[in-house]
Design an enzyme around this catalytic site. Structure first.
Site, PDB file in Angstrom:
ATOM      1  CE1 TYR A  22      -4.085   2.029   0.731  1.00 42.21           C
ATOM      2  CE2 TYR A  22      -2.459   3.420   1.822  1.00 42.21           C
ATOM      3  CZ  TYR A  22      -3.713   3.254   1.289  1.00 42.21           C
ATOM      4  OH  TYR A  22      -4.610   4.294   1.295  1.00 42.21           O
ATOM      5  CG  PHE A  53      -7.920  16.013 -26.252  1.00 41.00           C
ATOM      6  CD1 PHE A  53      -8.209  16.195 -27.597  1.00 41.00           C
ATOM      7  CD2 PHE A  53      -8.323  14.832 -25.652  1.00 41.00           C
ATOM      8  CE1 PHE A  53      -8.887  15.223 -28.327  1.00 41.00           C
ATOM      9  CE2 PHE A  53      -8.994  13.852 -26.367  1.00 41.00           C
ATOM     10  CZ  PHE A  53      -9.265  14.045 -27.709  1.00 41.00           C
ATOM     11  CG  ASP A  54     -11.794  15.018 -24.894  1.00 41.49           C
ATOM     12  OD1 ASP A  54     -10.673  14.874 -24.382  1.00 41.49           O
ATOM     13  OD2 ASP A  54     -12.477  14.069 -25.311  1.00 41.49           O
ATOM     14  CG  ASP A  80      -2.047  16.821 -22.206  1.00 40.12           C
ATOM     15  OD1 ASP A  80      -1.572  15.672 -22.172  1.00 40.12           O
ATOM     16  OD2 ASP A  80      -3.239  17.039 -22.484  1.00 40.12           O
ATOM     17  CB  ALA A 134      -1.009  11.977 -23.669  1.00 36.60           C
ATOM     18  CE  LYS A 163      -4.342   9.243 -24.566  1.00 31.76           C
ATOM     19  NZ  LYS A 163      -5.177   9.436 -23.363  1.00 31.76           N
ATOM     20  CG  HIS A 189     -16.991  13.885 -27.005  1.00 26.98           C
ATOM     21  ND1 HIS A 189     -16.772  14.826 -26.039  1.00 26.98           N
ATOM     22  CD2 HIS A 189     -15.873  13.114 -27.022  1.00 26.98           C
ATOM     23  CE1 HIS A 189     -15.576  14.649 -25.501  1.00 26.98           C
ATOM     24  NE2 HIS A 189     -15.016  13.611 -26.069  1.00 26.98           N
TER      25      HIS A 189
END
Length: 458
Positions: free
Chosen positions: A72, A124-125, A215, A217, A258, A450
């Protein structure tokens, strides 16, 4: 003779996929309310909905998975991941999360407040959703060349420095928590950002006292494009380029699904101890203890290996060459696509593909549905549905581009699949004049519509 290119791997395991009939697919779409997210995976022949968490892991990753430490607190797998992230990025502090949007949620809970503005390159979204959920605003400062699909600018993800400085001049410093650089820039067609631009953004942001975050990714794919396209970078390793990339930032969020080459996971990496401590509290509230944060030890172990593999040139050349192969096939067939071809996906310009479909009837979604009906290929709309409604006026936001994204999972499909995809889209293109009507919304949520929107034929 020169030997042809061959992938630097061989296949050890396969998964059977089934081709369906057109009649079946039309019925399934109706049952799914014409939302491709609602389809079952068993109803899809080739799945290009996303490259997120859909790739194949290597034998080294599967081996690491079996060695995961599920403690843990203080997991050995966390230490392995921490060391790998530090080696690649140079950032001192690490907070694992269960995926990229969770990393955004934790970090933005610390940094973003009502009334703030967050400039960047075509957020991005989920990023925009997390910003707007906090009653702040994302401001797109991408270069104009990004919105001309035929412009061959090698770094269409770049930030326009004049646009960025205008944001810095027109808003109080305390209302600009950070500038966000997305690498590669998904919403502009999987397009990279140059090292030169990152450095310039960092220098300008330092001048105004604004932190820079990434970001990240698809950071490894971005580094590949820098090596291939940017002067003076051709002889550097991917890992060397990555280290310089992150030297121009104060921190990063990562969707490890990704360029981490795993099926689940994400993280935040930082140098600022104060931000780390505040984010640690939100990690514990939202995700889990700070040394696992929503990830199993086995997944952290696989991610440590995946990050190492993803930052090797041979892998990246194989991955990005396959995407380019599909893009070039579509160009050969006359299909209008975003150029140059992006790193993780090919983006089709639906406005040129379906000029008879009114923008209010969602031409990109319409094209995605036609491609599925034609051949069982699932894609995703990067257009008006994804752009969502203005949070204040509740009117549709119409982006400059209406794109259908063909996101290629990593190490998953062969070039025979790429040929099949291209032929199917060619068939739709040849009957494009018959497609004059799109779809209308029957139900939608207040945010990120979406994913769950319901539609019917217009």
């Amino acid at each position: 003779m020169n030997l042809p290119y061959a992938e630097p791997f061989r296949i050890k395991m396969i998964e059977e996929i089934r081709q369906s009939t057109r009649e079946e697919r039309e019925q399934w779409l109706k049952e799914a309310n014409y939302n491709l997210f609602n389809l079952k995976s068993s109803q899809v022949f080739i799945d290009l909905l996303t490259d997120s968490g859909t790739g194949a892991m290597s034998d080294r990753q599967w081996g690491a998975l079996m060695m995961g430490d599920e403690s843990y607190a203080g997991s050995r797998s966390f230490e392995q991941l921490h060391q790998t992230v530090q080696n690649i990025t140079g950032f001192k502090y690490l907070l694992p999360t269960h995926q990229g949007r969770a990393a955004e949620n934790v970090l933005f809970s610390v940094l973003v407040k009502e009334g703030d503005v967050v400039p960047g390159n075509s957020h991005f979204d989920t990023t925009k959703g997390h910003i707007e959920f906090r009653k702040a605003h994302a401001i797109d400062c991408t270069i104009d060349e990004a919105f001309d699909i035929n412009d061959l600018h090698p770094f269409k993800g770049n930030i326009n420095l004049e646009k960025l400085e205008e944001v810095y001049k027109s808003h109080p410093k305390e209302n600009i928590p950070f500038c966000l650089i997305t690498i590669t820039c998904n919403s502009s067609g999987g397009q990279p950002v140059s090292l030169e631009n990152m450095k310039a953004v960092k220098e300008l942001s330092d001048k105004y006292g604004v932190p820079v975050f990434f970001d990240s990714a698809r950071f490894a794919e971005n580094a590949y494009f820098i090596k291939k396209r940017e002067a003076g970078q051709e002889n550097r390793s991917i890992k060397e380029i990555c280290k310089e990339i992150f030297s121009y930032g104060d921190g990063m969020t990562m969707s490890s699904k990704k360029d981490g080459l795993v099926n689940i996971g994400g993280f935040i990496a930082l140098n600022n101890e104060e931000v780390f401590r505040k984010a640690s509290n939100f990690t514990i509230i939202y995700e889990g203890f700070i040394t696992y944060g929503g990830m199993a030890g086995r997944d952290m172990a696989a991610l440590a290996v995946g990050l190492d593999e993803a930052t090797e040139f041979a892998y990246l050349e194989s991955r990005i060459s396959q995407v380019e192969y599909l893009g070039n096939k579509l160009i050969e067939y006359g299909i209008p696509v975003q150029k140059p071809i992006g790193g993780h996906a090919v983006f089709i310009d639906s406005l040129n593909f379906l000029p008879k479909v009114d923008r209010s009837e969602y031409p990109a979604q319409t094209l995605g549905l036609e491609i599925y009906k034609e051949a069982g290929i699932r894609t995703v709309e990067i257009g008006t549905l994804l752009a969502d409604r203005d949070p204040e006026t509740r009117e549709n936001r119409y982006p400059k581009l209406e794109l259908v994204r063909l996101a290629i999972p990593r190490r998953t499909y062969t070039n025979n699949h790429m040929d099949y995809i291209a032929a199917a889209i060619k068939n739709v293109y040849e009957r494009r004049d018959e497609i004059a009507k799109g779809y209308k919304i029957t139900w939608e949520p207040d945010l990120l519509r979406h994913f769950t929107v319901q539609l019917e034929e217009a």
